[in-house]
Design a protein around this motif. Structure first.
Motif, PDB file in Angstrom:
ATOM      1  N   TRP A 105       0.826  -1.214   0.000  1.00 26.33           N
ATOM      2  CA  TRP A 105       0.000   0.000   0.000  1.00 26.33           C
ATOM      3  C   TRP A 105       0.859   1.262   0.000  1.00 26.33           C
ATOM      4  O   TRP A 105       0.555   2.226  -0.686  1.00 26.33           O
ATOM      5  CB  TRP A 105      -0.910   0.016   1.238  1.00 26.33           C
ATOM      6  N   ARG A 106       1.905   1.241   0.811  1.00 26.20           N
ATOM      7  CA  ARG A 106       2.745   2.439   0.963  1.00 26.20           C
ATOM      8  C   ARG A 106       3.900   2.476  -0.033  1.00 26.20           C
ATOM      9  O   ARG A 106       4.746   3.373   0.018  1.00 26.20           O
ATOM     10  CB  ARG A 106       3.308   2.507   2.390  1.00 26.20           C
ATOM     11  N   ARG A 107       3.939   1.476  -0.946  1.00 27.65           N
ATOM     12  CA  ARG A 107       4.985   1.409  -1.971  1.00 27.65           C
ATOM     13  C   ARG A 107       6.371   1.452  -1.328  1.00 27.65           C
ATOM     14  O   ARG A 107       7.227   2.274  -1.699  1.00 27.65           O
ATOM     15  CB  ARG A 107       4.810   2.548  -2.986  1.00 27.65           C
ATOM     16  N   ILE A 167      -2.744  -4.283  17.514  1.00 30.89           N
ATOM     17  CA  ILE A 167      -2.962  -3.129  18.407  1.00 30.89           C
ATOM     18  C   ILE A 167      -2.951  -1.817  17.613  1.00 30.89           C
ATOM     19  O   ILE A 167      -3.782  -0.931  17.842  1.00 30.89           O
ATOM     20  CB  ILE A 167      -1.881  -3.099  19.508  1.00 30.89           C
ATOM     21  N   PHE A 168      -2.020  -1.710  16.666  1.00 25.92           N
ATOM     22  CA  PHE A 168      -1.849  -0.436  15.941  1.00 25.92           C
ATOM     23  C   PHE A 168      -2.457  -0.494  14.535  1.00 25.92           C
ATOM     24  O   PHE A 168      -2.081   0.313  13.688  1.00 25.92           O
ATOM     25  CB  PHE A 168      -0.357  -0.091  15.849  1.00 25.92           C
ATOM     26  N   TRP A 169      -3.367  -1.432  14.306  1.00 29.27           N
ATOM     27  CA  TRP A 169      -3.933  -1.590  12.963  1.00 29.27           C
ATOM     28  C   TRP A 169      -4.574  -0.295  12.458  1.00 29.27           C
ATOM     29  O   TRP A 169      -4.310   0.149  11.326  1.00 29.27           O
ATOM     30  CB  TRP A 169      -4.955  -2.728  12.951  1.00 29.27           C
ATOM     31  N   GLU A 170      -5.428   0.313  13.268  1.00 27.05           N
ATOM     32  CA  GLU A 170      -6.144   1.516  12.828  1.00 27.05           C
ATOM     33  C   GLU A 170      -5.184   2.677  12.545  1.00 27.05           C
ATOM     34  O   GLU A 170      -5.275   3.324  11.496  1.00 27.05           O
ATOM     35  CB  GLU A 170      -7.189   1.918  13.869  1.00 27.05           C
ATOM     36  N   PRO A 171      -4.250   3.003  13.468  1.00 26.80           N
ATOM     37  CA  PRO A 171      -3.297   4.089  13.153  1.00 26.80           C
ATOM     38  C   PRO A 171      -2.445   3.781  11.924  1.00 26.80           C
ATOM     39  O   PRO A 171      -2.197   4.677  11.104  1.00 26.80           O
ATOM     40  CB  PRO A 171      -2.427   4.164  14.417  1.00 26.80           C
ATOM     41  N   LEU A 172      -1.993   2.525  11.792  1.00 30.89           N
ATOM     42  CA  LEU A 172      -1.186   2.171  10.619  1.00 30.89           C
ATOM     43  C   LEU A 172      -1.982   2.345   9.335  1.00 30.89           C
ATOM     44  O   LEU A 172      -1.476   2.846   8.324  1.00 30.89           O
ATOM     45  CB  LEU A 172      -0.703   0.711  10.742  1.00 30.89           C
ATOM     46  N   LEU A 173      -3.247   1.948   9.387  1.00 31.84           N
ATOM     47  CA  LEU A 173      -4.103   2.088   8.209  1.00 31.84           C
ATOM     48  C   LEU A 173      -4.367   3.563   7.908  1.00 31.84           C
ATOM     49  O   LEU A 173      -4.370   3.979   6.736  1.00 31.84           O
ATOM     50  CB  LEU A 173      -5.421   1.347   8.460  1.00 31.84           C
ATOM     51  N   ALA A 174      -4.551   4.351   8.954  1.00 30.90           N
ATOM     52  CA  ALA A 174      -4.866   5.781   8.772  1.00 30.90           C
ATOM     53  C   ALA A 174      -3.702   6.523   8.108  1.00 30.90           C
ATOM     54  O   ALA A 174      -3.907   7.312   7.184  1.00 30.90           O
ATOM     55  CB  ALA A 174      -5.194   6.413  10.124  1.00 30.90           C
ATOM     56  N   ILE A 175      -2.462   6.270   8.569  1.00 36.47           N
ATOM     57  CA  ILE A 175      -1.326   6.989   7.966  1.00 36.47           C
ATOM     58  C   ILE A 175      -1.033   6.452   6.564  1.00 36.47           C
ATOM     59  O   ILE A 175      -0.415   7.139   5.751  1.00 36.47           O
ATOM     60  CB  ILE A 175      -0.052   6.896   8.829  1.00 36.47           C
ATOM     61  N   ILE A 178      -3.460   5.635   4.412  1.00 40.77           N
ATOM     62  CA  ILE A 178      -4.449   6.280   3.535  1.00 40.77           C
ATOM     63  C   ILE A 178      -4.082   7.733   3.296  1.00 40.77           C
ATOM     64  O   ILE A 178      -4.030   8.202   2.152  1.00 40.77           O
ATOM     65  CB  ILE A 178      -5.858   6.166   4.168  1.00 40.77           C
ATOM     66  N   ASN A 179      -3.831   8.461   4.376  1.00 45.90           N
ATOM     67  CA  ASN A 179      -3.489   9.884   4.236  1.00 45.90           C
ATOM     68  C   ASN A 179      -2.817  10.356   5.535  1.00 45.90           C
ATOM     69  O   ASN A 179      -3.485  10.469   6.559  1.00 45.90           O
ATOM     70  CB  ASN A 179      -4.743  10.722   3.950  1.00 45.90           C
ATOM     71  N   GLU A 180      -1.537  10.647   5.476  1.00 47.99           N
ATOM     72  CA  GLU A 180      -0.809  11.019   6.693  1.00 47.99           C
ATOM     73  C   GLU A 180      -1.285  12.348   7.260  1.00 47.99           C
ATOM     74  O   GLU A 180      -1.375  12.520   8.474  1.00 47.99           O
ATOM     75  CB  GLU A 180       0.696  11.066   6.403  1.00 47.99           C
ATOM     76  N   GLU A 181      -1.599  13.304   6.378  1.00 50.59           N
ATOM     77  CA  GLU A 181      -2.027  14.616   6.866  1.00 50.59           C
ATOM     78  C   GLU A 181      -3.374  14.516   7.576  1.00 50.59           C
ATOM     79  O   GLU A 181      -3.584  15.116   8.637  1.00 50.59           O
ATOM     80  CB  GLU A 181      -2.107  15.602   5.701  1.00 50.59           C
ATOM     81  N   LEU A 182      -4.274  13.744   6.977  1.00 50.30           N
ATOM     82  CA  LEU A 182      -5.591  13.558   7.593  1.00 50.30           C
ATOM     83  C   LEU A 182      -5.452  12.809   8.919  1.00 50.30           C
ATOM     84  O   LEU A 182      -6.138  13.122   9.902  1.00 50.30           O
ATOM     85  CB  LEU A 182      -6.503  12.791   6.636  1.00 50.30           C
ATOM     86  N   GLY A 204      -5.427  13.271  15.163  1.00 54.16           N
ATOM     87  CA  GLY A 204      -4.749  13.062  16.440  1.00 54.16           C
ATOM     88  C   GLY A 204      -3.786  11.903  16.486  1.00 54.16           C
ATOM     89  O   GLY A 204      -3.294  11.528  17.552  1.00 54.16           O
ATOM     90  N   ILE A 205      -3.506  11.302  15.343  1.00 53.29           N
ATOM     91  CA  ILE A 205      -2.579  10.166  15.305  1.00 53.29           C
ATOM     92  C   ILE A 205      -1.154  10.695  15.207  1.00 53.29           C
ATOM     93  O   ILE A 205      -0.873  11.595  14.405  1.00 53.29           O
ATOM     94  CB  ILE A 205      -2.905   9.247  14.110  1.00 53.29           C
ATOM     95  N   HIS A 206      -0.275  10.140  16.026  1.00 55.52           N
ATOM     96  CA  HIS A 206       1.145  10.519  15.995  1.00 55.52           C
ATOM     97  C   HIS A 206       1.780   9.826  14.791  1.00 55.52           C
ATOM     98  O   HIS A 206       2.166   8.651  14.862  1.00 55.52           O
ATOM     99  CB  HIS A 206       1.825  10.094  17.293  1.00 55.52           C
ATOM    100  N   VAL A 207       1.888  10.558  13.681  1.00 48.28           N
ATOM    101  CA  VAL A 207       2.300   9.955  12.417  1.00 48.28           C
ATOM    102  C   VAL A 207       3.736   9.424  12.473  1.00 48.28           C
ATOM    103  O   VAL A 207       4.019   8.295  12.058  1.00 48.28           O
ATOM    104  CB  VAL A 207       2.148  10.966  11.263  1.00 48.28           C
ATOM    105  N   SER A 208       4.645  10.246  12.992  1.00 45.05           N
ATOM    106  CA  SER A 208       6.058   9.836  13.027  1.00 45.05           C
ATOM    107  C   SER A 208       6.252   8.586  13.864  1.00 45.05           C
ATOM    108  O   SER A 208       6.974   7.665  13.475  1.00 45.05           O
ATOM    109  CB  SER A 208       6.921  10.969  13.579  1.00 45.05           C
ATOM    110  N   ARG A 209       5.594   8.533  15.015  1.00 43.20           N
ATOM    111  CA  ARG A 209       5.727   7.363  15.887  1.00 43.20           C
ATOM    112  C   ARG A 209       5.130   6.122  15.221  1.00 43.20           C
ATOM    113  O   ARG A 209       5.722   5.044  15.269  1.00 43.20           O
ATOM    114  CB  ARG A 209       5.034   7.625  17.221  1.00 43.20           C
ATOM    115  N   THR A 210       3.978   6.290  14.584  1.00 38.93           N
ATOM    116  CA  THR A 210       3.349   5.145  13.916  1.00 38.93           C
ATOM    117  C   THR A 210       4.199   4.655  12.756  1.00 38.93           C
ATOM    118  O   THR A 210       4.342   3.445  12.539  1.00 38.93           O
ATOM    119  CB  THR A 210       1.954   5.548  13.407  1.00 38.93           C
ATOM    120  N   ARG A 211       4.780   5.606  12.014  1.00 42.01           N
ATOM    121  CA  ARG A 211       5.654   5.219  10.902  1.00 42.01           C
ATOM    122  C   ARG A 211       6.885   4.465  11.421  1.00 42.01           C
ATOM    123  O   ARG A 211       7.324   3.485  10.821  1.00 42.01           O
ATOM    124  CB  ARG A 211       6.085   6.473  10.141  1.00 42.01           C
TER     125      ARG A 211
END
Length: 266
Positions: A29-31, A144-152, A154-158, A163-170
């Protein structure tokens, strides 16, 4: 007792395939296939450091992959050079550094082919324990982190707005990839591990209508590829790791040659 090695190979291979499926879905998904390759190539440097420091090779590989991931993320933020150029430099440099470092270690008698292309039929009980424990930890973390991983994905800015910590999830995703590379090194080797992440997930994409389906189907296709690969290796005396990858490629080709109602979305 004679066939214990075969049982270890089947259990270890299925364990890795089950973990690689959902993680591979995120890689597709994230290429991030090239990113996965870069981390995998750095694993040989981890092996060299593990021998040099006399510590667990698996832990050394994980530490090396995580460190490389952090360096890559840091350099990407600075935007000094293009990302694909950066990945190309890091991938081949770390692989070469690993090969050179191993050549300087006195008394090191490694079969590099085992590390580069894997030796599925040589899995020992200690390797199996590492695969099962490490794989279970990765699957639990993904759950545990399925939803945050999926959210970033789809769209990291969104995701950041939500409220998702993008850098930490990445970073969590990168650490998970590093762990899977370490536990899979014995199965298909450093040069082929990305194929076990990417090919089943790419094939599953053709069959799936939801992210969850794709993750499950990728694991199932990976498990089938492991079984076919081991059978082929046993029957024709071919290298086990590459045989698994060839089986996965065969699955991919068959699935993509089949008509699919989801073809318009792929």
């Amino acid at each position: 007792m004679t066939y214990d090695f075969l049982i270890y190979a089947i259990i270890g291979g299925l364990g890795v395939a089950a973990v690689a499926g959902p993680l591979g879905a995120f890689v597709v998904w994230r290429r991030m296939a090239y990113f996965g390759d870069s981390l995998a190539h750095s694993a040989l440097l981890g092996v060299a450091l593990g021998i040099l420091l006399d510590i667990s090779l698996n832990l050394a590989v994980i530490a090396c992959c995580v460190l490389l991931a952090l360096i890559l993320v840091s350099l990407q933020k600075q935007r000094l050079i293009a990302t694909d150029t950066l990945l190309g430099i890091m991938a081949h440099s770390t692989l070469s550094l690993g090969l050179v470092a191993i050549s300087f270690i006195d008394g090191a008698r490694l079969d590099l082919m085992d590390y580069l292309f894997g030796d599925l039929l040589a899995i020992a009980p200690a390797d199996l324990a590492w695969i099962l424990v490490g794989g279970a930890a990765v699957l639990l973390t993904i759950r545990i982190f399925w939803e945050p991983l999926l959210a970033i994905t789809i769209n990291e800015e969104l995701a950041q707005v939500e409220g998702i910590h993008v850098s930490r999830t990445r970073l969590i995703l990168m650490v998970l990839i590093a762990v899977v590379i370490a536990v899979s090194m014995k199965i298909v080797g450093i040069l082929l591990i990305t194929s076990l992440l990417v090919i089943p997930a790419a094939a599953a994409r053709r069959l799936s209508s939801t992210p969850e389906q794709m993750a499950v189907y990728a694991s199932m296709l990976g498990c089938v590829a492991v079984l076919i690969g081991i059978w082929g290796s046993w029957t024709w005396d071919t290298p086990a790791g590459p045989s698994v990858v060839v089986a996965a490629l065969f699955e991919f080709m068959v699935i993509y040659l089949m008509p699919s109602r989801h073809s318009a979305n792929t």
